[in-house]
Every structure is written in structure tokens, then in C-alpha cells.
Design a protein around this motif. Structure first.
Motif, PDB file in Angstrom:
ATOM      1  N   TRP B  56      25.877  30.243  61.361  1.00  0.00           N
ATOM      2  CA  TRP B  56      26.511  29.290  60.444  1.00  0.00           C
ATOM      3  C   TRP B  56      26.952  30.018  59.178  1.00  0.00           C
ATOM      4  CZ3 TRP B  56      26.524  27.309  55.581  1.00  0.00           C
ATOM      5  CH2 TRP B  56      27.205  26.091  55.391  1.00  0.00           C
ATOM      6  N   HIS B  60      30.851  30.395  58.002  1.00  0.00           N
ATOM      7  CA  HIS B  60      31.343  29.677  56.836  1.00  0.00           C
ATOM      8  C   HIS B  60      31.455  30.534  55.580  1.00  0.00           C
ATOM      9  CE1 HIS B  60      31.555  25.680  58.631  1.00  0.00           C
ATOM     10  NE2 HIS B  60      30.566  26.107  59.382  1.00  0.00           N
ATOM     11  N   TYR B 127      29.129  21.136  62.055  1.00  0.00           N
ATOM     12  CA  TYR B 127      27.828  20.774  61.498  1.00  0.00           C
ATOM     13  C   TYR B 127      27.618  21.433  60.135  1.00  0.00           C
ATOM     14  CZ  TYR B 127      26.171  18.793  65.915  1.00  0.00           C
ATOM     15  OH  TYR B 127      25.999  18.016  67.017  1.00  0.00           O
ATOM     16  N   SER B 128      26.851  20.755  59.290  1.00  0.00           N
ATOM     17  CA  SER B 128      26.441  21.377  58.034  1.00  0.00           C
ATOM     18  C   SER B 128      25.310  22.353  58.353  1.00  0.00           C
ATOM     19  CB  SER B 128      25.951  20.306  57.068  1.00  0.00           C
ATOM     20  OG  SER B 128      24.713  19.817  57.522  1.00  0.00           O
TER      21      SER B 128
END
Lengths: 350, 192, 204, 195
Positions: B56, B60, B127-128
Motif C-alpha cells: 500500500w 500510494h 482501499y485505505s
């Protein structure tokens, strides 16, 4: 047969961990403490008791069959006949393909056929029912090596296959002929569970008790199932712990949710009398091959199935979850056996 | 999305093995013994959780800002491979017993498609960071659940009279299919 | 390694049957199960995988003497992931429908054990020509099984093959065949059938 | 050359090469992929909005809305936006169009779903499916959501805020309606706070 013995020998000598021995259910009846069965079926010394058990189960199913005939007419008889003929023929073909002794007379295929038929909606296509019967016997039983070796209840596996294949037909219910005085195909209705889940309509208890409701052929009449079930328990042909803990846990959990919010959740009596709970608890969950062999395991099996039923009924997408719950518990039965088996003195924990 | 629902969805309703077919190779290969299935499951769960977090961050904080999303697959698989290596070294140093239990399974995890699948799904579904972490733990728990149930069944089947062509992978697939059928009962758990 | 080299035809044919990646070696099962709900999906997945396998095999057999063995796995996966990205973006750019249907299973080719397995077992030890033949053979074996599985599932699940109506209106499609349980059950039966034929020494 | 240096050099070269190949491939494919995405968006908007000549994209609080307008008027003809939530199996993503005053729906289009094939997927299937002549999304055109949309089972809707559930897929039908009920009112507040 020689192959099997050789394989088993390999397992024991090669592996550090000796695999759990689940005795053939038939040998369990004769000598419960016998834990090591190395030869393959048939066990001639116990064949007689298999017959006896199988036929007593068939007798226990008579009240439910009679009620299905009463409520759904000729159609019910036709469905049962179709399924039984289909399971018997599949059994014969399987025996032939595997080149083994013909086993249609042990009664197990007949039971699978009756159980499957009794869990189908009255208007279900007979040709599709045949598919379910073929799947039940071939994929549910013979691919695992035949009676005594299957992991999942064959009738339930057949039904689950049909449910996944024909989702609309499997949830199209008709009213009993006693209610409408018309051809059963004419009106479609909802099961009491479906009516509650989607429209919050409660069904009258006496209708639930006697079975004057929409539903699968054999599951609607609580009283007929109870009579058959108690007959089975008296003959000690089913482990009483399983239906008791199954029904008990549904009752208990159902009560808790009902007391918590009676508008949102149905009362526990409704839970017990509707859907396939009683039928599943007495006739499906108690199948000796696919349920745990230890008494403690029986308690866990029943309670686990009960908890799953409540979870699926109250929080899942489907109104009924008895079939899935029992199948799921069938799947974990080897693990239950493994952890509840009494340890033989000196045996390591592993 | 509610985190509890996300967990239940990843672990049970949309079980990685039984509905997404991710991690089938270890599911077939390491499901002969319950004990090894438990260890493998734990190892996968561990790596999944870390992978969910690290990929993630990479996606990001590195790939998106510099517009190099094209390197997504290359970077993810490199991250996973080195992560597995690091985890292996770390466990070896910190706990010898844990290493002995998980050790031999760790290298296998690199090519477990459940791990890469997890990273890809988490990008695909936007998704966060926290969601992605919960998703990782849930998916790992679901993998462990399916693997252990399967191992229990396979231990039992060793004594069965299964027709020869179906022994091994064939019957494992049939059992997996039956389990997938049974798991269909959980459908809809997340929509109520 | 001073054995007489296997004839090239044999090198190709082994992938189709004796060493079929799915039925005999049980590799690459994830995409096999996931994308075979229709024949066209199975075929596209097979082609994409074969593309990645072929390109990686060529490059790796060319570089086999240069890549140090300690970092070979890392090198292989970078090369494989590169070609998979190329295939994935190609599908997304030129065949968006198929790309959407296959979803994340295209990038998952990266961890398809067939590809890494062939690099380890073959391309890193053989010349380019031989590696190409091997990759094509394995790829064809993979495509073959995917196509068969996809056709069976589509036939029973939707009554069609390649979207052509095969079974008439009398047939009520078995929805289960396009759902996950149907994938497992069909592959299980197919593996059993493969073993049964093999036992009877059926050769192609 | 020592071993470690060789390892590092080879890996760097491979990675660099990979980066070079991919970035050039990216420049070829990216415009096409973007084009497909835009096309899909345009189709979805035209499916849910009544006649318009062009649409404006507007970001309010992180949510994108598309306002359909005619060439000769500044008044919007309809507003479209994406809503999502959980369906029977997983995420449902729906493009929804409403009239400018947010009283009735002008159309919906399900963009993403993983519902049960043959049942829940009827929320997207078109009426060419011969077994079921009834097309679920069509029902939503003109539906008024005050106070909210309701689902009825096994009967023809009587009121202008009712939708008939797909038989056998009550949960999926209800999920669509629930997502619409929840998200439209949120979008309404957002939209009206700006205008």
C-alpha cells in the motif's frame, strides 16, 4: 483391496504422525472402542447391523413421507420414487465402474434418495432431481470410496449442488393442496422463514407444527419428523447428543436474539418449527459416517451447526441455513474427531 | 466500508481459496497434515499482513506520485520476494522454535498467488491503509481456515478406498468444490 | 549432461500430455480454476500466459550464462513481471472486454508456477531454440486444458460454447458450473480422467 | 570482477531494461486505456441522464458529479454520479442520474457487481433474457425517492416510490435500493450546499 492395505501400511511406517483412525461406522456399532480398521469395506461381520440400521432409518422416515403425500399429493410420491430410482441406478453404475460388489441392497442409496427428495420443493423438475441424485451418489459417496468413507452427507451435497445450479427453482415453493384445493403448481408462496426474513410475517404455530405450510416436501410437518426422530433415538440408531445440542443451541441463541429485539428477530419456537431444522437435526446431522465418533464431538458438532444456522438465518442472505450448516460441520468433523479423541496411554500429543 | 464486514468478507464470504482460487498451489501441496497446515497458514497470514501494509505504501507514496503505475507488478513481486526473505531472516534471529515451524514454508510463499492477489485487489478496490491491513489479516485468516479444514479431511481420507485416479489432487479438488458449496451458505452475510 | 539430446518433437509433445502442466504437474491451478467459466476466457488466459512464458524463456535462455545463480530467481521474476505487464496492458488497450473479464488474474500470471518452473527447470539450462520449443509445448498444454475446462463449464453452465448455443431450450443450465464449486469439481473430475487415461498408457 | 559486483550490476541492468521497456510500452497503451475508460464513463452517463448536449464535471467534497446541460441553456437537465455499497457478495457500484431538483431518478446503470450469476446479476441483465421479460434497471426511471424508495415482492408496484424485487434475488434488489436511498440523500445535501 490389496492396494488399500498396502497404502495404509505405508502411511504408518513412513509418516511420523500416525493418521487419525476413524473406524468404519459399522464397526463402531459393534465395538465402539475398536479404533483400528485397516481392511476396506465390506466388513462382513457387521453387515447385518448396517442393514438393520438402514432399514430402521427408512421406517423412521415413513411419517414424514406420509405427511408429504398428504400435503403435496401424488407429486410427493413421484418425487420420492424418482430420486430413489436415480440413486439406486447410480449406485449400480458406480459399483460396476469400480468393479466392486453390488451394494444397492444395503439400503444406504435408498435413504439418500428419500432424504434428497424430502428436501426438494414440491414443484421441482423431476429431471433436475435426477441430477441431484446422481451427484449425491457419485460425487457425494463413491468418489470417496463408498459407504463409510464419505466426508459430506451425500443427500445434502446433492441438494447443495441443485441449490447452486437452479437457485430460482429451488426457492419456488407452493402451498400444500390442503390449503388451496387447487393444483399445487398454480400458486407460488413463501416459506415461513422467507416470509419472516423478507416481509416480517409470522406463521401460525399449529400450521408449522402439523406442516400446513409451504416448504420442502418432508420438512414442513414438525410432528411427523419428531415421531420418526424419536423412533430413531429409542432404537439408539442415532446419537441423541447431536439433535439435542443442535436444536438446543438454536433455541438458546434464538431466545437471546429474540429477547434482545423481538421486532427484528423471530422467537425461538418459530426457529425450531420452521424450515428444515428438525429434519436436518434428526435425519441429516445424525448420519453416522459424516458426524463425529466421540460423544464430546457429538456435542460440538450439534452446537456448531446450531450456531451456524442462527448466523445464516439472522444475518445471512438466505432465509434458511440448515443444509449449509450441516455441510460445514461435516467438513470440520475430521478436526473435531482429531481433537476430541480419547488419547491412548503413552501416545504423544501430536 | 465497515472494517468488521471487510474482515468477514475477506475471511469467509469471499474466501481467497474457495471463491477467488488464490493460493491453490499450497492449498493442494501443504494440506496433507493438520500440523503443517496450521504452520503454513500462520506463515501466510503473517506475510499477508506485512505485504498489505508495504505494498500500500509503495503504491500510494511512490508509484502514484511519480506516475509510474506501470511498474506496479514488477515492484510488488520484488517487494514480496524481498519481504519473504527479510521475514525469514528476522524469524530465524528472533525465535528459533518459530523458525523451525515456519521456516520451510516461507520460501514457498513468494510464489503463492494469494499474496500478490491481495496486493492487487487492495489497489483495485481503492482501499485505505487501514482497510488494506484488515483485508490482509482477513484474507490470511480465511486462507488458514480453508487450509486447516482441508488438511483435517485429507488426513481422514488417507484410510479411504478412493478410486486410484482420484487419489491426491483429484479428490482434493472434489473436496474443495464441496467446501466451496458449503461456504456459499455465507453469501449475503455482508449485505445485511 | 552428455546424454543424447531428446528430439525436438518430443520436447514439444511432452507439454501436451506426459508433463502437462495442469493435469500432470498440477501447476498454475489458480488461473485454471478462476477464468474458465467460459471457453473464450480460458483461451485468452492461455494465450496471455503462453506469451509471457515464451518471451521469458527466450530472454532467460539467452541470458542464462550471464545471470549469477544467487540472484537468478530475482532476475527471473523481474523479467516475467515485465512481460506480464506488457501482456496485461496490451489486453487493456486493445481488447478491453477480455481484459475486464479476466480482471486481476492477468497480473497474477507473474506468480504462475508454470513460468518460473520452466525457467528453473529448462530455459536456464538449454539453448534458445530448445527453450522456445519447450515453452510452446508447455503453453499449448496449458491452453488445451484451459480450453477444455472452459468449454465444459460454459456448455453446462450456459448451454453455449464460445457464445454459440449448443444445447437447446430443453436444457436448464447448471448455474453451479460457472460458480467456484463447479470449477473445483470439474477440474477434479478432469484430473481423475487424466490419471485414468494415463494409467491405461494412452499416448498422443 | 568480483561476484557481488556482478550480481548487483546484472540485477540493475535487468531492472533498468525492464523499466525502459515498460515505460515505452506505457506510452503506447496508456492513451488507449484512458480512452476506453472515458468511453465507458460517457456511455454510463448517457444511459442514466435524459437528453443533454454536453456534461460538466464538478468535484464537490471529493465526489465527482456530472451535470448534463443543453447548448442553449445554462439550466442543467439532469445530474449523474456514482454510488456504491455492499451487495449480496461484494461491492456494488452504480451510476445514477437524477433530475436537477433531486426528486426523481432518471436512470441507473450498475457499473460493477459480483452478485450470484443468474440471480443477483439480473440487476444488470437486459430483457433479451427470454426466461424473464422484466428488466430491473428500467423500473427505476421516474421513481420518486420521497421519503425513500421501497421494495415490494411478488406484486406490481402501486406507488411511484416502489420497485418490484427480482424474484429469487430479493437481497440484491434491496441492496441496490438501499445504496440509492442512502447515497442520493447525501449527494442531495452536498449538491444543494454548493448551489
Amino acid at each position: 483391496m490389496n492396494d488399500i492395505i498396502k497404502e495404509n501400511d505405508n502411511n504408518i511406517t513412513e509418516e511420523k504422525v500416525v493418521p487419525q483412525k476413524k473406524p468404519d461406522p459399522r464397526s463402531k456399532l459393534a465395538k465402539p472402542e475398536r479404533m483400528l480398521v485397516l481392511n476396506s469395506s465390506p466388513h462382513l461381520h457387521t453387515t447385518k447391523s448396517v442393514h438393520k440400521i438402514m432399514w430402521s432409518v427408512i421406517i423412521a422416515l415413513i411419517p414424514a413421507m406420509a405427511m408429504s403425500f398428504y400435503y403435496f399429493g401424488v407429486r410427493a410420491g413421484l418425487m420420492i420414487l424418482t430420486c430413489v430410482v436415480a440413486t439406486l441406478s447410480t449406485e449400480l453404475v458406480m459399483n460396476f465402474m469400480k468393479g466392486e460388489k453390488i451394494t444397492i441392497s444395503d439400503g444406504s442409496a435408498i435413504i439418500t434418495g428419500i432424504l434428497l427428495a424430502l428436501t426438494l420443493p414440491p414443484t421441482f423438475r423431476l429431471s433436475s432431481a435426477v441430477l441431484g441424485a446422481v451427484v449425491a451418489i457419485s460425487l457425494g459417496k463413491h468418489i470417496f470410496g463408498g459407504l463409510g468413507y464419505n466426508i459430506f452427507n451425500p443427500a445434502l451435497l446433492g441438494r447443495a449442488f441443485l441449490q447452486a445450479s437452479f437457485p430460482v427453482a429451488m426457492t419456488t415453493w407452493s402451498n400444500p393442496i390442503t390449503l388451496k384445493y387447487s393444483a399445487i403448481d398454480a400458486v407460488s408462496t413463501a416459506t415461513p422463514l422467507g416470509a419472516f426474513k423478507f416481509e416480517k410475517i409470522l406463521t401460525d404455530y399449529s400450521d408449522l407444527f402439523f406442516g400446513n405450510i409451504g416448504g420442502s416436501l418432508g420438512e414442513t410437518s414438525a410432528i411427523a419428523i419428531l415421531i420418526g426422530g424419536i423412533f430413531l433415538l429409542i432404537l439408539k440408531n442415532a446419537d441423541w447428543r447431536i439433535p439435542l445440542s443442535f436444536i438446543g443451541s438454536v433455541f438458546l441463541l434464538g431466545s437471546i436474539f429474540w429477547l434482545f429485539n423481538p421486532n427484528q428477530y423471530p422467537d425461538p419456537i418459530f426457529h425450531l418449527l420452521s424450515g428444515g431444522l428438525l429434519f436436518g437435526a434428526f435425519f441429516m446431522a445424525t448420519d453416522m459416517v459424516t458426524s463425529p465418533i466421540t460423544p464430546k464431538g457429538g456435542w460440538i458438532f450439534g452446537a456448531g451447526a446450531g450456531i451456524l444456522v442462527i448466523i445464516i438465518r439472522l444475518f445471512g442472505g438466505l432465509p434458511e441455513g440448515v443444509m449449509f450448516s450441516i455441510l460445514l460441520m461435516n467438513g470440520v468433523t475430521p478436526l473435531i474427531n482429531r481433537y476430541t479423541r480419547p488419547r491412548i496411554f503413552g501416545e504423544s500429543r501430536k | 466500508m465497515n472494517l468488521l464486514l471487510l474482515f468477514i468478507s475477506a475471511a469467509i464470504v469471499n474466501n481467497f481459496v474457495l471463491t477467488y482460487f488464490l493460493g491453490i498451489c499450497p492449498f493442494v501441496g501443504v494440506s496433507k497434515r493438520v500440523s503443517s497446515a496450521v504452520s503454513m497458514g500462520l506463515a501466510v497470514m503473517f506475510v499477508m499482513t506485512i505485504t498489505a501494509a508495504v505494498t500500500w505504501l509503495i503504491y500510494h507514496l511512490l508509484l502514484v506520485p511519480y506516475h509510474i503505475e506501470i511498474l506496479e507488478y514488477v515492484s510488488f513481486i520484488l517487494v514480496i520476494a524481498s519481504l519473504v526473505q527479510l521475514v525469514e531472516m528476522f524469524i530465524k534471529k528472533v525465535s528459533k522454535p518459530l523458525y523451525d515451524t515456519l521456516g520451510i514454508y516461507l520460501p514457498l510463499i513468494t510464489t503463492n498467488c494469494a499474496i500478490l492477489g491481495l496486493a492487487l485487489f487492495s489497489v483495485l478496490r481503492d482501499y485505505s491503509f487501514v482497510e488494506s491491513l484488515v483485508f490482509g489479516i482477513g484474507a490470511g485468516a480465511g486462507f488458514t481456515l480453508a487450509l486447516v479444514i482441508m488438511a483435517g479431511i485429507r488426513e481422514e481420507l488417507e484410510l479411504s478406498n478412493i478410486p486410484k485416479p482420484f487419489r491426491g489432487a483429484g479428490i482434493t479438488m472434489i473436496v474443495a468444490g464441496s467446501l466451496a458449496l458449503a461456504f456459499m451458505g455465507f453469501a449475503g452475510l455482508i449485505s445485511m | 549432461m552428455a546424454k543424447t539430446p531428446t528430439p525436438l518433437s518430443k520436447e514439444f509433445l511432452k507439454g501436451l500430455w506426459n508433463e502437462n502442466p495442469i493435469l500432470r504437474m498440477l501447476l498454475g491451478l489458480c488461473p485454471t480454476l478462476a477464468v474458465t467459466n467460459s471457453a473464450i476466457n480460458g483461451l485468452s488466459m492461455g494465450l496471455a500466459t503462453t506469451f509471457a512464458l515464451l518471451c521469458s524463456s527466450i530472454l532467460i535462455s539467452l541470458l542464462r550464462k550471464i545471470i549469477p545463480s544467487q540472484v537468478r530467481i530475482a532476475g527471473y521474476i523481474v523479467i516475467i513481471a515485465t512481460f506480464v505487464t506488457v501482456a496485461d496492458k496490451f489486453l487493456a488497450a486493445y481488447l478491453p472486454e477480455i481484459s475486464k473479464a479476466l480482471g486481476p488474474y492477468v497480473p497474477l500470471i507473474v506468480v504462475n508456477c508454470i513460468i518460473l518452473g520452466r525457467q528453473e527447470a529448462f530455459s536456464s539450462k538449454n539453448g534458445v531454440g530448445r527453450s522456445i520449443i519447450d515453452a510452446l509445448g508447455m503453453g499449448s498444454g496449458f491452453i488445451l486444458v484451459l480450453l477444455v475446462l472452459g468449454s465444459i463449464r460454459e456448455l453446462f453452465g450456459s448451454a453455449t460454447i464460445f457464445n454459440l448455443q449448443i444445447l437447446g431450450d430443453w436444457f436448464n443450465p447448471w448455474m453451479i458450473m460457472i460458480l467456484p464449486p463447479g470449477a473445483f469439481l470439474t477440474l477434479g473430475l478432469l484430473i481423475g480422467l487424466g490419471n485414468w487415461l494415463n494409467e491405461r498408457k494412452v499416448k498422443i | 570482477m568480483n561476484k557481488t559486483t556482478k550480481m548487483v550490476i546484472v540485477l540493475t541492468v535487468i531492472t533498468g531494461l525492464s523499466g525502459a521497456i515498460l515505460s515505452s510500452w506505457d506510452s503506447v497503451t496508456k492513451p488507449k486505456i484512458e480512452y476506453h475508460k472515458l468511453q465507458a464513463l460517457k456511455v454510463a452517463i448517457s444511459d442514466v441522464l435524459p437528453s443533454y448536449d454536453y456534461y460538466e464535471e464538478k468535484d464537490i467534497d471529493g465526489k465527482t458529479i456530472y451535470i448534463g446541460k443543453l447548448n442553449d441553456s445554462t439550466q442543467p437537465t439532469g445530474i449523474a454520479f456514482k454510488v456504491d455499497g455492499s451487495g449480496f457478495q461484494g461491492n456494488l457500484s452504480i451510476m445514477v442520474g437524477v433530475d436537477p431538483s433531486f426528486t426523481s431518478i432518471t436512470g441507473i446503470k450498475v457499473l460493477e457487481q459480483i452478485e450470484t450469476p443468474g440471480l443477483g446479476t439480473k440487476i444488470v441483465e437486459d430483457p433479451s433474457n427470454k426466461t424473464d421479460p422484466f428488466w430491473f434497471p428500467e423500473q427505476f426511471v421516474g421513481v420518486i425517492f420521497s421519503p425513500q424508495i421501497n421494495v415490494v415482492k411478488n406484486s406490481i408496484p402501486q406507488n411511484s416510490n416502489e420497485i418490484q424485487a427480482i424474484s429469487g434475488a430479493t437481497i440484491s434488489s434491496k441492496a441496490v435500493v438501499r445504496i440509492l436511498n442512502e447515497d442520493i440523500s447525501i449527494m442531495k445535501e452536498l449538491y444543494q450546499s454548493v448551489n
